[in-house]
Design an enzyme around this catalytic site. Structure first.
Site, short mmCIF file in Angstrom:
data_model
loop_
_atom_site.label_atom_id
_atom_site.label_comp_id
_atom_site.label_asym_id
_atom_site.label_seq_id
_atom_site.Cartn_x
_atom_site.Cartn_y
_atom_site.Cartn_z
N ASP A 1 -1.62 16.90 -63.64
CA ASP A 1 -2.91 16.46 -63.12
C ASP A 1 -3.30 15.08 -63.65
OD1 ASP A 1 -3.63 16.94 -65.75
OD2 ASP A 1 -5.04 18.56 -65.31
N GLU B 1 -11.42 5.09 -74.67
CA GLU B 1 -11.07 6.18 -73.75
C GLU B 1 -12.03 7.35 -73.93
OE1 GLU B 1 -7.52 8.77 -74.65
OE2 GLU B 1 -6.80 7.85 -72.80
N TRP C 1 7.75 10.69 -70.59
CA TRP C 1 6.34 10.86 -70.23
C TRP C 1 6.19 12.06 -69.32
CZ3 TRP C 1 2.78 8.82 -73.09
CH2 TRP C 1 1.45 8.88 -72.69
N GLU D 1 -2.37 14.62 -67.11
CA GLU D 1 -0.96 14.73 -67.45
C GLU D 1 -0.69 16.08 -68.11
OE1 GLU D 1 -0.74 10.56 -69.38
OE2 GLU D 1 -0.25 10.35 -67.28
C1 BGC Z 1 -4.94 10.18 -69.48
C2 BGC Z 1 -4.56 9.68 -68.11
C3 BGC Z 1 -4.46 8.17 -68.09
C4 BGC Z 1 -3.60 7.65 -69.23
C5 BGC Z 1 -3.63 6.14 -69.33
C6 BGC Z 1 -3.99 9.61 -70.50
O1 BGC Z 1 -4.37 10.07 -71.75
O2 BGC Z 1 -4.91 11.59 -69.52
O3 BGC Z 1 -5.52 10.08 -67.17
O4 BGC Z 1 -3.94 7.76 -66.86
O5 BGC Z 1 -4.03 8.20 -70.44
O6 BGC Z 1 -4.93 5.67 -69.47
#
Ligand code: BGC
Length: 390
Positions: free
Chosen positions: A174, A339, A124, A177
């Protein structure tokens, strides 16, 4: 980008809002692991089985704001267990930094954990600092809200402060990610929020209180010195995505909004909100940043809610209502919030590659539900003016 007129939402939206808040609380409680960890998304291939400090801290804050004290505290217990179990690693990280030989990013704490607190076996984008500030901020907000006793989290908060004191100046991934080569201003904001919260807790020893106060002051000063766009670029100076950038990132809405690191109604707060509205909001849907390509770069309901929290604190209740209702409209027939949605993509030609790699984007995403709860709770409260006139 286009902003719909204020007052465009009806009483019907209010009724749906209450049902969605109730359903979201129920979903989060049902999916919280017995260990206390909140799964990011139970079904999405790349997230299943993991809990993030970032997502989880905001989820706990939302549950706390909705009166779900036990759920929030079980998450804080889980965080504390994860951190205390890594005290030797934190000691090594702090000693190496002190000696001027900082450890590699791969030796730093991960950003997500399996529910039983392990790193997990999947690669990750792991070195991210923001969640370590955010969990302390969420504890502080919970303690202030419910007069809870933070004693059992004090050791872990002290260790977290040691970790942050040794590492806050380092570039890292950030919120999204991405871009581990930069120092991100929303990450720094999360660390200020955490350090300020720690300094206000009555249970830290004098030494750690001093660490917290120093951290809050130094990082705040770094944001003021390096985290604000230059004057004369055609708009008022605002917080920027990373040191050296003049762009904005929607995660900054948390820094000027719910975490109150920069007051929303200050000149810098208002300019940051305005830049996010102009560059990243389309109707009530908010993009992460202009160059986003993840799943085609759609709009994130959780970011609509963060922006709504900032707008509410800045005094624009009507806009906060619009943003909440835009987020609420992303729920599906099963009551699950995603999301992101694909109605307005910044990079449509990049959607397919992600679907092929990981399947359709995450749904439900618990963080989306949490931010919906959080903004709805704040909107449900009468404003200070209404309280005064009541
Ligand atoms: C996001 C992160 C988040 C993670 C889990 C990623 O795609 O960029 O901000 O913490 O998903 O939800």
């Amino acid at each position: 980008m286009t902003v719909p007129p204020p007052g465009a939402f009806s009483h019907t939206a209010q009724i749906d809002r209450q049902a969605l808040v109730a359903g979201s609380i129920e979903l989060i409680e049902r999916l919280q692991d017995p260990t206390g960890a909140y799964p990011a998304s139970p079904t999405f291939s790349a997230y299943a089985g993991y809990s993030w400090f970032r997502d989880g801290a905001f989820i706990a804050d939302a549950m706390s704001s909705a009166g779900r004290v036990a759920s929030a505290e079980r998450f804080f217990d889980w965080c504390a267990g994860v951190i205390v179990s890594r005290s030797a690693q934190i000691g090594r990280i702090a000693a190496a930094a002190q000696a001027g030989r900082p450890l590699a990013d791969s030796e730093m704490l991960p950003t997500r954990f399996t529910f039983d607190g392990r790193d997990g076996d999947d690669d990750w984008w792991d070195f991210q600092l923001d969640g370590y500030g955010t969990w302390i901020w969420a504890v502080g907000a919970h303690v202030a809200r419910h007069n809870a006793d933070p004693g059992r989290w004090a050791e872990a908060i002290g260790l977290t402060l040691d970790y942050l004191a040794a590492s806050w100046q380092r570039p890292c991934f950030d919120w999204w990610e991405e871009h581990s080569e930069h120092v991100h201003i929303s990450t720094l904001g999360c660390l200020v929020a955490g350090a300020r919260a720690a300094a206000a807790l009555p249970v830290l020893g004098a030494e750690h209180r001093q660490v917290a106060e120093t951290l809050a002051g130094e990082i705040d000063a770094a944001i003021a010195a390096r985290g604000v766009s230059a004057a004369g670029l055609g708009r008022a100076p605002h917080l920027v995505k990373w040191v050296g950038s003049s762009a904005v990132d929607a995660s900054l809405a948390a820094v000027v909004g719910v975490m109150d690191v920069v007051p929303a109604a200050s000149a810098l707060g208002l300019a940051t909100i305005s830049a996010i509205e102009t560059d990243l909001a389309v109707d009530g849907g908010v993009h992460r940043f202009v160059d986003d390509t993840y799943f085609g770069g759609g709009q994130w309901p959780l970011l609509s809610c963060f922006l709504g929290l900032a707008q509410l604190r800045a005094g624009d209740r009507g806009r906060a209502e619009q943003l909440l209702d835009w987020a609420g409209a992303t729920v599906d027939a099963d009551g699950a919030m995603p999301e992101q949605v694909e109605d307005h993509l910044l990079a449509p030609d990049r959607l397919e590659e992600w679907v092929t790699r990981w399947g359709p984007s995450a749904r439900p995403l618990l963080w989306s539900h949490a931010m919906y709860i959080r903004l709805a709770v704040d909107l449900g409260r009468p404003s200070a003016r209404e309280e005064h006139s009541a």
